[in-house]
Design an enzyme around this catalytic site. Structure first.
Site, PDB file in Angstrom:
ATOM      1  N   TYR A  84      -4.910  18.892  -5.243  1.00 12.94           N
ATOM      2  CA  TYR A  84      -4.698  18.626  -6.668  1.00 12.94           C
ATOM      3  C   TYR A  84      -5.931  17.982  -7.281  1.00 12.94           C
ATOM      4  O   TYR A  84      -6.522  17.066  -6.703  1.00 12.94           O
ATOM      5  CB  TYR A  84      -3.513  17.679  -6.861  1.00 12.94           C
ATOM      6  CG  TYR A  84      -2.176  18.309  -6.588  1.00 12.94           C
ATOM      7  CD1 TYR A  84      -1.734  19.411  -7.329  1.00 12.94           C
ATOM      8  CD2 TYR A  84      -1.333  17.785  -5.613  1.00 12.94           C
ATOM      9  CE1 TYR A  84      -0.491  19.969  -7.088  1.00 12.94           C
ATOM     10  CE2 TYR A  84      -0.092  18.337  -5.368  1.00 12.94           C
ATOM     11  CZ  TYR A  84       0.330  19.428  -6.111  1.00 12.94           C
ATOM     12  OH  TYR A  84       1.554  19.980  -5.871  1.00 12.94           O
TER      13      TYR A  84
ATOM     14  N   LYS B 268      14.911  -9.036   6.427  1.00  7.20           N
ATOM     15  CA  LYS B 268      15.171  -8.525   5.069  1.00  7.20           C
ATOM     16  C   LYS B 268      14.500  -7.160   4.879  1.00  7.20           C
ATOM     17  O   LYS B 268      13.617  -6.784   5.661  1.00  7.20           O
ATOM     18  CB  LYS B 268      14.652  -9.531   4.045  1.00  7.20           C
ATOM     19  CG  LYS B 268      13.144  -9.772   4.114  1.00  7.20           C
ATOM     20  CD  LYS B 268      12.735 -10.985   3.288  1.00  7.20           C
ATOM     21  CE  LYS B 268      11.234 -11.218   3.360  1.00  7.20           C
ATOM     22  NZ  LYS B 268      10.849 -12.522   2.759  1.00  7.20           N
TER      23      LYS B 268
HETATM   24  C1  LIG Z   1      10.037 -13.218   3.638  1.00  6.66           C
HETATM   25  C2  LIG Z   1      10.205 -14.662   3.889  1.00  6.66           C
HETATM   26  C3  LIG Z   1       9.857 -15.202   5.135  1.00  6.66           C
HETATM   27  C4  LIG Z   1       9.109 -14.413   6.195  1.00  6.66           C
HETATM   28  O1  LIG Z   1       7.762 -14.384   5.835  1.00  6.66           O
HETATM   29  P1  LIG Z   1       6.659 -13.658   6.750  1.00  6.66           P
HETATM   30  O2  LIG Z   1       5.389 -13.968   6.049  1.00  6.66           O
HETATM   31  O3  LIG Z   1       6.999 -12.208   6.723  1.00  6.66           O
HETATM   32  O4  LIG Z   1       6.746 -14.238   8.093  1.00  6.66           O
HETATM   33  C5  LIG Z   1      10.174 -16.531   5.386  1.00  6.66           C
HETATM   34  N1  LIG Z   1      10.768 -17.293   4.437  1.00  6.66           N
HETATM   35  C6  LIG Z   1      11.083 -16.818   3.212  1.00  6.66           C
HETATM   36  C7  LIG Z   1      11.711 -17.707   2.204  1.00  6.66           C
HETATM   37  C8  LIG Z   1      10.801 -15.484   2.885  1.00  6.66           C
HETATM   38  O5  LIG Z   1      11.090 -15.010   1.677  1.00  6.66           O
END
Ligand SMILES: *Cc1c(COP(=O)(O)O)cnc(C)c1O
Length: 381
Positions: A270, A51
């Site tokens: 800045y 994602k």
């Molecule tokens: C993002 C997510 C993961 C992955 O989690 P990590 O901590 O990055 O390994 C797994 N399951 C769900 C439902 C998520 O939203």
């Protein structure tokens, strides 16, 4: 498929001489991390969470590499990400974590993607859609065991279980999500693991998934049939406070545009927040908060950020600007640094977790902001 058969992914990235910053992503390290995680769960399948553009590192090259390595199941947040992913992983199962929404059915059908069903309302809508289209696309059923974010409440899942055994809802995965997996001693882990175990018994025959990256390190009881690591694939330490079992994946470097000298008492940047307490030399590097280096690393009186220049750790001075950052190189030998040299902000011993901690955030957030404008290099592709 062997690596040689995997054509390099054409990457839409600005040319090196035309940007200040370069983000290097080591695809071989991502694959090695996926294999390391897979070996830790020998009886289970290891999926990949890609994602948010594979946590900012590039959905297409990352997914293609992991599919070639044997990863068969991918998780994305939304349909747009599934749409980018599908051509790179034609054979894989793709789950969309944010689930089914009215009107999204056609996209799931078109992409052969599977929604993660997060409520009984979504399940009813999904059922109606697959019924109308006589399609058996598959979907995950997400049960909330303590996160209180998305997912069916336990009592609703229990009520549904007998129907899933008799009616064909097309549930291909039963899942839940751990709230505190990176804190092994947190009582919520044991509670969620136990509750999910009980729910699994009601959904006999449906593969189950609970563990994210850190969940893989909580022991066998959390492994179930499928693990869903994201962050650990990209080098974030899934076991905070202990040595990082993952290989580092990203390197952020930037070109030094100028080396300049400062008189005693001169201020930098800045707000004139930093004052030279001795005659000083600065390197001005072409990377800033627009490239994902958090502005809070500027610090106030004391810098919070460091870069490696000519093999030495050197502190940031003054405020980080949108496109530039100033670094104190007074302690390096005269002539050690030249215009056009590179400064390293992540890599060379500075980990993603180091930078995130210094900025008061987590590796996840740092990674997803990195390199939007940088030249990207994918090594091991
Ligand atoms: C993002 C997510 C993961 C992955 O989690 P990590 O901590 O990055 O390994 C797994 N399951 C769900 C439902 C998520 O939203």
């Amino acid at each position: 498929m062997t690596l040689a058969e995997v054509a390099p992914e054409p990457i839409d990235t600005p040319a090196a001489p035309e940007t200040g910053g370069t983000l290097k992503v080591d695809l071989a390290a991502i694959e090695a991390n996926w294999r390391t995680l897979s070996r830790r769960i020998p009886a289970s399948e290891c999926a990949a969470v890609v994602k948010a553009n594979a946590y900012g590192l590039g959905l297409e090259p990352v997914a293609k590499r992991l599919a070639a390595a044997g990863c068969k199941t991918f998780f994305v947040a939304d349909i747009a990400e599934a749409r980018r992913l599908r051509p790179r992983v034609p054979e894989a199962a793709i789950y969309v974590l944010n689930g089914f929404s009215p009107g999204s059915g056609a996209a799931f059908l078109d992409l052969g993607a599977r929604p993660v069903i997060n409520s009984t309302t979504e399940l009813a809508e999904w059922d109606a859609f697959v019924g109308q289209h006589n399609w058996h696309g598959g979907a995950a059923l997400h049960v909330d065991t303590g996160m209180n974010r998305l997912g069916l409440p336990v009592d609703e899942a229990e009520a549904l279980a007998p129907r899933v055994q008799t009616e064909n809802h097309g549930i291909t995965l039963l899942m839940s999500h751990l709230a505190c997996a990176e804190i092994p001693g947190h009582p919520l882990n044991a509670a969620q693991i136990q509750l999910f175990k009980e729910i699994r018994l009601l959904f006999r025959g449906v593969p189950a998934s609970l563990a994210n990256s850190s969940g893989i390190f909580l022991g066998d009881a959390a492994h179930c049939d499928l693990a869903r690591p994201g962050a650990a694939l990209y080098g974030v330490n899934p076991t905070p406070g202990h040595p990082n079992p993952m290989q580092s994946v990203v390197e952020l470097t930037a070109r030094i545009l100028q080396v300049r000298t400062l008189d005693f008492g001169a201020t930098v940047g800045y707000g004139a927040t930093w004052t030279a307490k001795r005659p000083s030399r600065l390197a001005v590097a072409a990377v800033g908060y627009a490239d994902g280096l958090p502005r809070v690393l500027s610090g106030h009186d004391r810098p919070r950020g460091i870069a490696v220049i000519a093999g030495k750790l050197c502190p940031f001075v003054g405020r980080i600007s949108m496109d530039l950052i100033c670094i104190d190189i007074t302690d390096l030998p005269e002539g050690a640094v030249h215009r056009g040299d590179q400064a390293t902000f992540i890599g060379a011993g500075i980990s993603v977790d180091d930078v995130a901690t210094a900025a008061g955030t987590i590796g996840y957030e740092l990674l997803t902001h990195l390199g939007a404008r940088c030249h990207h290099i994918y090594s091991g592709a």
